[in-house]
Scaffold this active site. Structure first.
Site, mmCIF file in Angstrom:
data_model
loop_
_atom_site.group_PDB
_atom_site.id
_atom_site.type_symbol
_atom_site.label_atom_id
_atom_site.label_comp_id
_atom_site.label_asym_id
_atom_site.label_seq_id
_atom_site.Cartn_x
_atom_site.Cartn_y
_atom_site.Cartn_z
ATOM 1 N N CYS A 29 27.796 10.088 -2.468
ATOM 2 C CA CYS A 29 27.318 9.246 -3.363
ATOM 3 C C CYS A 29 28.034 8.928 -4.646
ATOM 4 O O CYS A 29 29.144 9.297 -4.644
ATOM 5 C CB CYS A 29 25.883 8.945 -3.559
ATOM 6 S SG CYS A 29 25.084 7.325 -4.346
ATOM 7 N N ASN A 30 27.357 8.822 -5.721
ATOM 8 C CA ASN A 30 28.056 8.774 -7.138
ATOM 9 C C ASN A 30 28.620 10.078 -7.423
ATOM 10 O O ASN A 30 29.260 10.220 -8.311
ATOM 11 C CB ASN A 30 27.237 8.154 -7.823
ATOM 12 C CG ASN A 30 26.597 6.671 -7.840
ATOM 13 O OD1 ASN A 30 26.180 6.360 -6.627
ATOM 14 N ND2 ASN A 30 27.227 5.710 -8.467
#
Length: 184
Positions: free
Chosen positions: A64-65
């Site tokens: 993800c991030n």
């Protein structure tokens, strides 16, 4: 490989360990900041630690991030990665080619798209480390057979209004989380 041969050991980057078999970076750092009281966005020590762990790891996994953190540490420049769909442009800004897959391998670097894709990336890595039979056994053990109730398809196929809401949450979420107080 059998279950008896799997010997996981977990060490924190703060322990100063010289190297790791697997370095995993997930995010959202703003939630951590609320609990530790330190802004992490431009933390040079944290970024240097990520670069150091990647340099000595057998595998580096960004989810993800967390792939943004790999970018800040200079890990993804010139590599092909995937990440949260709302962060693709930002991640590309670190010199990576961003694809739309749920998970992707580029050498020792494995990246996963959104949070749910971390399961896909983890099962993929388990297959590389211990073989498909063990990865399938893990998949069975966690009862992983995705069947989302609303079937949006890929993020790119979602309604523009839904995309706009998520982009707004991604853009303002860290500030909102930072304004919260941890429970006592």
């Amino acid at each position: 490989m059998t279950l008896d041969e799997v010997q996981p050991q977990v060490e924190s980057a703060a322990d100063g360990a010289a190297g790791h078999d697997i370095a995993v970076l997930a995010d959202h750092s703003a939630a951590i900041e609320v609990y530790v009281g330190v802004a992490l966005d431009d933390d040079a020590e944290l970024i240097a630690t990520i670069a150091r762990l990647h340099a000595t790891s057998t595998w580096t996994v960004g989810i993800c991030n967390g792939v943004e953190w790999l970018g800040k540490a200079g890990v993804i420049a010139g590599r092909e990665v995937t990440t949260n769909w709302a962060a693709r442009d930002k991640v590309a800004g670190y010199g990576a080619t961003v694809n739309k897959n749920r998970y992707h391998r580029d050498g020792k670097l494995i990246t996963g798209a959104g949070v749910s894709a971390s399961i896909d990336a983890g099962l993929f890595l388990a297959g590389l480390l211990a073989g498909e039979d063990l990865a399938r056994t893990i998949q069975l053990g966690i009862e992983y057979y995705p069947a989302p109730p609303f079937g949006n398809g890929t993020p790119d196929d979602a309604a523009p209004q839904a995309q706009a809401i998520i982009r707004q949450v991604e853009a303002t979420g860290p500030q909102r989380i930072r304004s919260m107080k941890p429970p006592v």
